[in-house]
Design an enzyme around this catalytic site. Structure first.
Site: not given
Ligand code: GLN
Length: 182
Positions: A71, A164, A166
């Protein structure tokens, strides 16, 4: 630096590898591979700068450090970030363009069963204000997509997911990463 660190450490431990939390250049120098977790990519980028890790991290990535980015971690490792802050860093460990918060504000979070290249059964994936991949370079393998948008990609020893891994009990992607990391 920030974000979902402990659940990754638990997954790594469950696979009999030793997780080490990295907050300093010395700690970075001691690891064989790295996970950049989910959280907030602009914050992670700032903290990498203020901790003195930005330069050493760029050097180890250029040297072929195996790395998993999830992410926000995927955003930090990409070569180009769309809808980011002008001053946020993209380390270019993997040749792809990501768009932050790409699935839209009204669908901030969702879950989906993904068909993943190389896995026999679907992978249940948790997306939280997730990015998706807009464009990939030649050397990048797309391992899973949502509505035609790549969300799991690999280039050499670099693995990135928009979701995610994890946050579920499914260890298959951490297992794949440790295999890539040797
Ligand atoms: N929207 C977040 C960002 O721009 C990422 C979200 C996340 O890691 N769950 O960094």
């Amino acid at each position: 630096m920030q974000g979902a660190v402990r659940p990754h450490a638990r997954a790594i431990e469950a696979l009999d590898a030793e997780p080490v939390t990295v907050r300093t250049p010395d700690q970075l120098a001691g690891v064989d591979s790295l996970i950049v977790p989910g959280g907030e990519s602009t914050t992670i980028s700032k903290l990498l700068d203020s901790s003195g890790l930005a330069g050493p991290l760029a050097a180890r990535l250029a040297d072929g450090l195996p790395v998993l980015g999830t992410c926000a971690g995927m955003i930090v490792l990409a070569s180009e970030v769309l809808d980011g802050r002008a001053d946020q860093r993209a380390y270019g460990a993997i040749d792809l363009t990501v768009r932050r918060n790409a699935f839209g504000r009204q669908v901030d979070s969702f879950e989906a069963d993904l068909d993943v290249t190389g896995l026999d059964d679907p992978y249940h994936a948790v997306f939280i204000r997730a990015p998706f991949v807009e464009a990939v370079g030649d050397g990048v393998e797309v391992l899973a997509s949502v509505d035609g948008h790549p969300v799991l990609c690999r280039q050499g020893p670099v693995l990135v997911s928009a979701f995610h891994p994890e946050l579920t009990d499914d260890l298959r992607l951490h297992e794949l990463f440790l295999a890539l990391a040797g």
